[in-house]
Structures are given as C-alpha cells and as structure tokens.
Scaffold this motif. Structure first.
Motif, PDB file in Angstrom:
ATOM      1  N   UNK A  71       0.834  -1.204   0.000  1.00 32.16           N
ATOM      2  CA  UNK A  71       0.000   0.000   0.000  1.00 32.16           C
ATOM      3  C   UNK A  71       0.868   1.254   0.000  1.00 32.16           C
ATOM      4  N   UNK A  72       0.519   2.201  -0.865  1.00 26.28           N
ATOM      5  CA  UNK A  72       1.273   3.446  -0.971  1.00 26.28           C
ATOM      6  C   UNK A  72       0.289   4.578  -1.228  1.00 26.28           C
ATOM      7  N   UNK A  73       0.144   5.521  -0.285  1.00 25.84           N
ATOM      8  CA  UNK A  73      -0.812   6.612  -0.489  1.00 25.84           C
ATOM      9  C   UNK A  73      -0.493   7.385  -1.761  1.00 25.84           C
ATOM     10  N   UNK A  74      -1.530   7.852  -2.430  1.00 24.19           N
ATOM     11  CA  UNK A  74      -1.367   8.576  -3.681  1.00 24.19           C
ATOM     12  C   UNK A  74      -1.032  10.038  -3.419  1.00 24.19           C
ATOM     13  N   UNK A  75       0.035  10.510  -4.078  1.00 22.25           N
ATOM     14  CA  UNK A  75       0.232  11.950  -4.170  1.00 22.25           C
ATOM     15  C   UNK A  75      -0.675  12.396  -5.312  1.00 22.25           C
ATOM     16  N   UNK A  76      -1.726  13.114  -5.012  1.00 25.83           N
ATOM     17  CA  UNK A  76      -2.847  13.243  -5.938  1.00 25.83           C
ATOM     18  C   UNK A  76      -2.620  14.241  -7.059  1.00 25.83           C
ATOM     19  N   UNK A  77      -1.724  15.191  -6.886  1.00 25.52           N
ATOM     20  CA  UNK A  77      -1.587  16.215  -7.914  1.00 25.52           C
ATOM     21  C   UNK A  77      -0.153  16.741  -7.949  1.00 25.52           C
ATOM     22  N   UNK A  78       0.092  17.644  -8.897  1.00 24.40           N
ATOM     23  CA  UNK A  78       1.444  18.190  -9.056  1.00 24.40           C
ATOM     24  C   UNK A  78       1.864  18.966  -7.820  1.00 24.40           C
ATOM     25  N   UNK A  79       0.933  19.659  -7.209  1.00 27.50           N
ATOM     26  CA  UNK A  79       1.262  20.425  -6.008  1.00 27.50           C
ATOM     27  C   UNK A  79       1.812  19.506  -4.918  1.00 27.50           C
ATOM     28  N   UNK A  80       1.191  18.325  -4.740  1.00 30.42           N
ATOM     29  CA  UNK A  80       1.685  17.366  -3.747  1.00 30.42           C
ATOM     30  C   UNK A  80       3.132  16.960  -4.056  1.00 30.42           C
ATOM     31  N   UNK A  81       3.405  16.657  -5.326  1.00 33.50           N
ATOM     32  CA  UNK A  81       4.744  16.195  -5.704  1.00 33.50           C
ATOM     33  C   UNK A  81       5.787  17.293  -5.528  1.00 33.50           C
ATOM     34  N   UNK A  82       5.423  18.526  -5.855  1.00 31.43           N
ATOM     35  CA  UNK A  82       6.384  19.617  -5.697  1.00 31.43           C
ATOM     36  C   UNK A  82       6.611  19.941  -4.224  1.00 31.43           C
ATOM     37  N   UNK A  83       5.566  19.826  -3.406  1.00 28.57           N
ATOM     38  CA  UNK A  83       5.731  20.022  -1.972  1.00 28.57           C
ATOM     39  C   UNK A  83       6.697  18.989  -1.406  1.00 28.57           C
ATOM     40  N   UNK A  84       6.577  17.729  -1.860  1.00 28.50           N
ATOM     41  CA  UNK A  84       7.507  16.677  -1.432  1.00 28.50           C
ATOM     42  C   UNK A  84       8.943  17.011  -1.807  1.00 28.50           C
ATOM     43  N   UNK A  85       9.124  17.774  -2.874  1.00 22.79           N
ATOM     44  CA  UNK A  85      10.463  18.157  -3.327  1.00 22.79           C
ATOM     45  C   UNK A  85      10.962  19.428  -2.649  1.00 22.79           C
ATOM     46  N   UNK A  86      10.178  19.957  -1.726  1.00 24.20           N
ATOM     47  CA  UNK A  86      10.628  21.114  -0.960  1.00 24.20           C
ATOM     48  C   UNK A  86      10.280  22.457  -1.557  1.00 24.20           C
ATOM     49  N   UNK A  87       9.393  22.491  -2.542  1.00 23.70           N
ATOM     50  CA  UNK A  87       9.012  23.772  -3.126  1.00 23.70           C
ATOM     51  C   UNK A  87       8.180  24.579  -2.132  1.00 23.70           C
TER      52      UNK A  87
END
Length: 343
Positions: A71-87
C-alpha cells in the motif's frame, strides 16, 4: 488475464499490469468497469509496463496480470509532488496548472515556473505511463510546426496516442497535436454518415480524417507539412481506413478543383482565407465546418459574416446549423467552429 502474483501480504491492494503504451486506454476501461482505484498511484512495472491500481480483478479489461502491491498513499496532484520536493508555496503558485498526456509524452506549458526540470520529474512521477516531458512554446508558421523542448525523461517524442478508439502515431517534436480539440475530434466521427464524401482541407496527422473514415465516410485529405503527411499515411493504415481515404501532400487549394464533397472540414485558425476553394468543392446542400481563432468580442459574428460573404460572392445561401467554442486560444481569443449548410 493471468492469475495474481505477489511477494507482499495477501492484504495488500491490487494492481493490473498493462503495457506502458496501453495505460491511458486501459485506465479508461477500468474506470468504466468501476474497478479503478483513484486513491493510489500508477507505478512502473518492469521495463515496458505499468501497474494500474484497482479495487478488484477486472473482468472486461485485458491485462497481463493482476498483482498485489504494498500500500502506498497517492500523491494526488502536481502540487503534492512539488511540496515533497521542498518547493515553497510561492514557487508552487508559479507551477503549471494544466498539461496533457499524449500517449507516453506529457505536454506542458511551463510558463515562468522555477526549475522546469523538477516540474518535469514530478510530472513523470504523477503519470507513470509517460516517459518524456515536453515543454510547449507554441506553433510556428503556416505548416504549424511545434516549438518544444525536452525537460525530463527519456526524450522519446514519438508515441501512439489513443482517443475514443482512434490511434494517432505522431512525433510531438515534429507535428502539432492539440489536446483541447479532443471533443471536436470525437464529434466529427459522430456527425458523418457512412458513404459521406468529406474533404479535410488541413488534415495534419489525421485529427478529423481518422474518426470520420472510421465512421464510414470517404475522405479526401490534404496536408502540406511533410512530417504530418508521413504520419497521416501511417495512421490511415494503423486504423485500417486506408481504403477509404485519398491523401495528398499538397496545398488544399490545389486539391479542391478535383473534389466533390458533401462535407468540408476546415480545421485551421485562418480557414476563412481558403473559403473560395472550400465552396468550389462543396456540393449544393453540403455542410462546412469552419474553424477560426476569434476575439471574444467578435464571437460568433466574425466567422459567420466571413462565411456568409464568401457564399454570397458565389450566389449561394448559408444556413447556420451550429456554433460552438472549442477552447481558449489565447487571452481574449477563442477557438470557435461554425457549422453551416450551403445551398
């Protein structure tokens, strides 16, 4: 479909494995079955496949196998992915708000977003079926050549895109493809009748030619761009409609004299410049579908006036059947289509 396989616990959620190039189509059919799981991410599976999250084994969608995944929670959108990258929040405000997945290529207007390469990598994480991200900078010249740049991924700009059963092979670094015209492409396949004689004056890679020919129309298609014409030939065979299309690498005005059409498609923003050729090929009572990029203040008056005036010059009457906006073209300008019967 093969049976389940797993190295995880039996309680882990399911995923359906499909070839990378089929991911978009398979996801659509899984949604139609009601088994696609939008709460989890699509994940790579081997070198040439992806695992699409499902809530139950599919019964109607062809897949390679069904597996269990941790099980792996979904990063639902681009904002989620960029937040994970420290933006920061301010940086994320400047990120693209829209993009399109064309086959295995993500096409995006990057705007003034910082660190475009990180945006590209985030989009690849968001769309596991894609392997290349292209920043789109516009379309140049009368041959409608795209201005793009690879910002992430393998850099393979050639792909096959499937839309409502029609397959489009194309190289997005060489030919244009407008994601916003999807509904109009489907519509043209719906409005034609079997045996209709159609003249597609600006055929491209077969945007309208292919769905119309698949619906049983006989299509004469002209395309002046050599790269687009090469894919037009390939796509006619790919969709098994090559016996119902006559293809010309030429200026459509040079083709029009030999055409007798029940329906004419003018899928070009400056189509009004070619109305004389279109009307010379259109049989009495035939239908024209005229596209135009029109200032919002002139929608729909300008294209209707241009079409009516061109017909009047030939002592022909126009009956407007439909008018619609396809999408925004630029700020204050709309892409519109006018459908009209010309007596």
């Amino acid at each position: 479909m093969s049976g389940e396989s797993s190295t995880a616990d039996d309680g882990d959620p399911l995923a359906a494995v499909v070839a990378r190039g089929r991911a978009e189509t398979a996801a659509d059919t899984l949604r139609e079955e009601g088994v696609y799981d939008d709460d989890r991410s699509v994940r790579p599976f081997g070198e040439d496949a992806v695992a699409l999250p499902v809530t139950a084994p599919p019964e109607r969608t062809a897949v390679r196998e069904v597996v269990r995944q941790e099980a792996e929670p979904r990063l639902r959108n681009l904002d989620d992915h960029l937040r994970e990258r420290g933006w920061t929040a301010e940086e994320r405000e400047r990120a693209p708000s829209s993009w399109a997945v064309i086959g295995t290529v993500v096409l995006v207007d990057i705007g003034d977003a910082p660190r475009p390469d990180e945006v590209g990598e985030a989009l690849l994480d968001l769309h596991a079926n894609a392997d290349t991200v292209l920043a789109r900078h516009g379309i140049d010249g009368t041959q409608r050549e795209p201005d793009v740049a690879v910002i992430a991924g393998a850099g393979d700009t050639e792909t096959i895109h499937t839309e409502h059963g029609t397959r489009y092979a194309l190289d997005l670094a060489e030919v244009m493809f407008s994601p916003g015209n999807k509904a109009e492409r489907k519509r043209m396949g719906d409005v034609v009748a079997e045996g209709d004689r159609v003249f597609d004056m600006f055929a491209g890679v077969g945007y309208f030619t292919l769905p119309m020919a698949r619906a049983g129309a006989r299509v004469t298609a002209a395309e002046i761009n050599p790269a687009s014409f090469r894919y037009l030939l390939e796509n006619a065979k790919l969709n098994d409609v090559h016996q119902r299309v006559d293809l010309y690498r030429a200026d459509c005005r040079d083709v029009a004299d030999g055409v007798e059409a029940d329906r004419i498609v003018m899928g070009y923003y400056d189509a009004h410049e070619y109305l004389d050729a279109a009307l010379s090929a259109l049989e009495p009572g035939g239908i024209v579908h005229m596209h135009e990029a029109t200032p919002e203040s002139l929608v729909y008056d300008r294209p209707v006036d241009r079409l009516t005036a061109a017909a009047a010059d030939r002592d022909r009457a126009v009956k407007i059947l439909d008018r619609r906006k396809v999408k925004g073209y630029s700020e204050g300008v709309a892409h519109v289509v006018v459908d009209a019967r010309v007596e």
